[in-house]
Design a protein around this motif. Structure first.
Motif, PDB file in Angstrom:
ATOM      1  N   ALA A   1      30.201  36.824  46.490  1.00 23.21           N
ATOM      2  CA  ALA A   1      31.133  36.674  47.347  1.00 23.21           C
ATOM      3  C   ALA A   1      31.722  37.987  47.840  1.00 23.21           C
ATOM      4  O   ALA A   1      32.359  38.244  48.905  1.00 23.21           O
ATOM      5  CB  ALA A   1      32.415  36.076  46.351  1.00 23.21           C
TER       6      ALA A   1
ATOM      7  N   THR B   1      36.280  36.242  37.296  1.00 30.63           N
ATOM      8  CA  THR B   1      36.746  37.551  36.958  1.00 30.63           C
ATOM      9  C   THR B   1      35.627  38.272  36.312  1.00 30.63           C
ATOM     10  O   THR B   1      36.037  39.590  35.441  1.00 30.63           O
ATOM     11  CB  THR B   1      37.779  37.438  35.941  1.00 30.63           C
ATOM     12  OG1 THR B   1      37.248  36.845  34.553  1.00 30.63           O
ATOM     13  CG2 THR B   1      38.992  36.231  36.371  1.00 30.63           C
TER      14      THR B   1
ATOM     15  N   PRO C   1      28.367  36.273  40.696  1.00 28.10           N
ATOM     16  CA  PRO C   1      27.446  35.218  40.597  1.00 28.10           C
ATOM     17  C   PRO C   1      27.299  34.383  41.989  1.00 28.10           C
ATOM     18  O   PRO C   1      26.161  33.701  42.068  1.00 28.10           O
ATOM     19  CB  PRO C   1      27.778  34.288  39.735  1.00 28.10           C
ATOM     20  CG  PRO C   1      29.288  34.418  39.430  1.00 28.10           C
ATOM     21  CD  PRO C   1      29.308  35.954  39.874  1.00 28.10           C
ATOM     22  N   VAL C   2      28.264  34.539  42.678  1.00 33.06           N
ATOM     23  CA  VAL C   2      28.132  33.543  43.900  1.00 33.06           C
ATOM     24  C   VAL C   2      28.215  34.605  45.175  1.00 33.06           C
ATOM     25  O   VAL C   2      28.354  34.054  46.258  1.00 33.06           O
ATOM     26  CB  VAL C   2      29.056  32.609  44.159  1.00 33.06           C
ATOM     27  CG1 VAL C   2      29.306  31.648  43.242  1.00 33.06           C
ATOM     28  CG2 VAL C   2      30.594  33.372  43.841  1.00 33.06           C
TER      29      VAL C   2
ATOM     30  N   ILE D   1      42.832  40.165  39.426  1.00 35.89           N
ATOM     31  CA  ILE D   1      42.576  38.899  39.480  1.00 35.89           C
ATOM     32  C   ILE D   1      43.788  38.122  39.013  1.00 35.89           C
ATOM     33  O   ILE D   1      43.929  38.301  37.731  1.00 35.89           O
ATOM     34  CB  ILE D   1      41.322  38.414  39.404  1.00 35.89           C
ATOM     35  CG1 ILE D   1      40.033  39.333  39.929  1.00 35.89           C
ATOM     36  CG2 ILE D   1      41.200  37.126  39.699  1.00 35.89           C
ATOM     37  CD1 ILE D   1      38.856  39.025  39.703  1.00 35.89           C
TER      38      ILE D   1
ATOM     39  N   CYS E   1      34.706  33.342  46.623  1.00 33.07           N
ATOM     40  CA  CYS E   1      34.914  33.652  45.145  1.00 33.07           C
ATOM     41  C   CYS E   1      35.585  32.502  44.373  1.00 33.07           C
ATOM     42  O   CYS E   1      36.132  31.606  44.990  1.00 33.07           O
ATOM     43  CB  CYS E   1      36.128  34.708  45.403  1.00 33.07           C
ATOM     44  SG  CYS E   1      36.671  35.128  43.720  1.00 33.07           S
TER      45      CYS E   1
HETATM   46  S1  SF4 Z   1      32.590  38.200  40.458  1.00 33.66           S
HETATM   47 FE1  SF4 Z   1      32.488  37.398  42.479  1.00 33.66          FE
HETATM   48  S2  SF4 Z   1      33.248  35.248  42.132  1.00 33.66           S
HETATM   49 FE2  SF4 Z   1      33.659  36.212  40.259  1.00 33.66          FE
HETATM   50  S3  SF4 Z   1      35.910  36.804  40.494  1.00 33.66           S
HETATM   51 FE3  SF4 Z   1      34.511  38.484  41.379  1.00 33.66          FE
HETATM   52  S4  SF4 Z   1      34.410  38.140  43.501  1.00 33.66           S
HETATM   53 FE4  SF4 Z   1      35.226  36.211  42.445  1.00 33.66          FE
END
Ligand code: SF4
Ligand code: SF4
Lengths: 187, 401
Positions: free
Chosen positions: A115, A65, A112-113, A78, A61
């Motif tokens: 996670a 957010t 986007p990643v 978060i 992550c």
């Molecule tokens: S969208 Fe993915 S990278 Fe962004 S805060 Fe949520 S878990 Fe983390």
């Protein structure tokens, strides 16, 4: 006349009874749940987990957010701080209240990643509410628990790469995501 | 709930409160029934036990977020609810989903119709006393839910469509499996018919029960199979085609007498048509993307993006933010309806240009069908009231919203 004969001979009922009788000889479709389990389909939206990156051993992550913004039931919390040297965001708090979650899968779709993931694990009923309030460590251990009982060697969620949607519309991390390979337990 | 209580007409009648925990009222519907002997004189439906405020709640969600709430309206057929909502927003924005997405949507909404009708058949037959059909129908419904799990990862509250398309593509092998299942489904429908259509008990329990003429049905606002059972040709899939319905061929089954039996036949025939529509769609399935270029992002902001340019003060950033919030969406009002398994499901959305619906109103078929219960039950026995509730195919999640 014909109808009357049918009625006297109970044809309508006998036809129905024949079907029920034939069904005796088919194999049962029910399963004995706690002992037998139905295999889940790929991409089932179950318990949340943070993917443990096989290279770094940590979560992926980046604290963007996005998931908290998109969540319809607003159950993701978060907090982040900014690393003064690199300017990167550092995750300080990440919590999901799974009891409020509606399992829409928007969070894993928007990440986007890649996670965050909704794993194919559904048996997590608990006696206390705290057990289903996931913080960062719990989310990572959810992943370990899930990947241990996962049968295939590689895991790729379909909401990570969203088949059927133009690649150029997606963030770079979602265009050609790599499958997470299962690490050997003994090491 | 004092105001809804029935005042007795005379001393020889008695008032029975049926529900909200009665298993045959299909949810939390409460009926105040007044009987003379065993004949119904007067019935008042009492709704609102499952009110969750979906319409109000959606005003605080973004457009994609509010779609997940529509899953919970008619939880038996969440796909069609999603599609109805997405279609309304698409028409508001003037975007068109790609061809493949349209076909996928048609497939899933017909599968939803099958699963909803199967559940209706199961519970309706169970109410009247045919236990076997209940077990058989659930066997097939389980398979449809499993297909939904394969397609999108959820079985009941799917959240599968998206504004401007669908969320993920369906794989080829799943389509083949669905095609094979539809052949089986056609055979199964024949089986149900053998069990029920000529069965003398079924006939005596359903023929002539809950009869309604075409004019009365239209004036009460009935839609879907409940209206078509009276012989009125009204099907939004034909009259105002959406998705891929103009490109497939199907019939709209109509009844004649408008009684419970005719509505049963209508739905059974509709199940056959649904299976055939799915097969046609799979045959004609085009290639391509499943999400329109212009479809709004899933993380569309509530309001405009905050733009603070270099050298600007925070105050001017705030001004820009509050001025810009009303051009994310086209402004205006829109009503659009689809043919949900239970009838005409309409969404009325007022947009003020921000990322959230200013007002959303759901025209739920179940709610309007409940208002027909007093008319249909007139002069019938208590046991027929159960059959009539079953034949209207009511889901309280949708009626109370
Ligand atoms: S969208 Fe993915 S990278 Fe962004 S805060 Fe949520 S878990 Fe983390
Ligand atoms: S699945 Fe949906 S409701 Fe649950 S945390 Fe993710 S975005 Fe929120």
């Amino acid at each position: 006349m014909n109808n009357l004969l049918k009625k006297i001979l109970f044809i309508d009922l006998i036809k129905g009874l024949l079907i029920t009788f034939k069904t005796i000889f088919t194999t049962p479709v029910t399963i004995r749940y706690p002992k037998q389990k139905r295999p889940l389909e790929d991409g089932f939206r179950g318990r949340h987990a943070f993917v443990r990156d096989p290279e770094t051993g940590k979560e992926r992550c980046v604290a963007c957010t996005k998931c908290a913004q998109v969540c319809p039931s607003q159950c993701i919390y978060i907090d982040y701080s900014i690393n003064s040297e690199t300017g990167a965001r550092v995750l300080t708090k990440y919590e999901i209240d799974a009891l409020r979650c509606i399992f829409c899968g928007y969070c894993e779709e928007v990440c986007p990643v890649n996670a965050l993931v909704l794993t194919e694990f559904f048996e997590y009923a608990s006696y206390t509410r705290e057990d289903n309030y996931f913080n960062k460590e719990k989310l990572l251990s959810n992943w370990d628990e899930f990947i241990r009982q996962y049968e295939k060697t590689e895991y790729l969620n379909k909401f990570w790469h969203l088949p059927g949607i133009g690649r150029d519309r997606l963030p770079i991390g979602k265009r050609e995501p790599k499958a997470v390979s299962k690490k050997e337990e003994s090491q | 709930m004092g105001q809804l209580e029935i005042e007795k007409i005379s001393d020889t009648t008695f008032v029975l409160q049926m529900g909200p925990h009665h298993p045959a009222t299909h949810g939390v519907l409460k009926l105040w029934c007044e009987f003379e002997g065993e004949r119904v004189i007067n019935i008042k439906p009492d709704v609102g036990y499952l009110h969750r405020g979906v319409e109000k709640l959606s005003e605080s969600k973004t457009y994609p977020g509010a779609m997940t709430l529509t899953d919970r309206l008619d939880y038996i057929s969440s796909m069609t609810n999603n599609i109805g909502y997405c279609l309304t927003v698409e028409r508001l924005m003037g975007i068109e989903p790609p061809r493949r997405a349209k076909f996928i949507r048609t497939i899933v909404s017909e599968m939803t119709r099958l699963s909803s009708h199967l559940l209706w058949l199961a519970t309706h037959a169970l109410d009247i006393g045919a236990m076997t059909v209940f077990l058989y129908a659930f066997r097939e419904r389980e398979q449809i839910l499993q297909f939904f799990e394969k397609i999108c990862g959820a079985r009941l509250t799917v959240s599968y469509p998206r504004i401007g398309g669908v969320r993920v593509d369906i794989e080829k092998n799943v389509l083949d499996e669905i095609d094979k299942f539809m052949d089986e489904m056609l055979r199964r429908v024949d089986e149900y018919e053998t069990l029920l259509t000529e069965n003398r008990i079924w006939l005596s329990r359903t023929k002539g029960v809950g009869q309604i003429t075409a004019e009365e049905a239209v004036s009460l606002g009935l839609t879907g199979p409940a209206l078509r059972g009276s012989g009125v040709y009204y099907d939004i899939r034909k009259l105002m085609p959406y998705d891929a319905y103009p490109e497939v061929e199907f019939e709209v089954p109509l009844g004649e007498n408008g009684d419970t039996y005719d509505r049963y036949l209508c739905r059974i025939r509709e199940m056959r048509q649904s299976a055939l529509i799915v097969k046609q769609c799979i045959e004609k399935m085009p290639e391509g993307e499943v999400l329109s270029e212009k479809s709004p992002d899933i993380d569309i902001p509530h309001q405009g993006k905050r733009k603070i340019e270099a050298g600007d003060s925070l105050w001017s950033g705030f001004i820009a933010f509050s001025q810009e919030k009303h051009d994310l969406m086209p402004k205006g009002e829109i009503y659009s309806a689809i043919e949900a398994p239970k009838g005409e499901l309409g969404f009325y959305i007022v947009s003020d240009g921000s990322g959230r619906p200013y007002r959303m109103r759901v025209r739920a078929p179940s709610f309007i069908h409940i208002s027909a219960i007093p008319k249909l039950c007139e002069g019938h026995l208590l046991a027929d009231v159960i059959a009539i509730i079953g034949t209207l195919d009511i889901v309280m999640g949708e009626a109370d919203r």
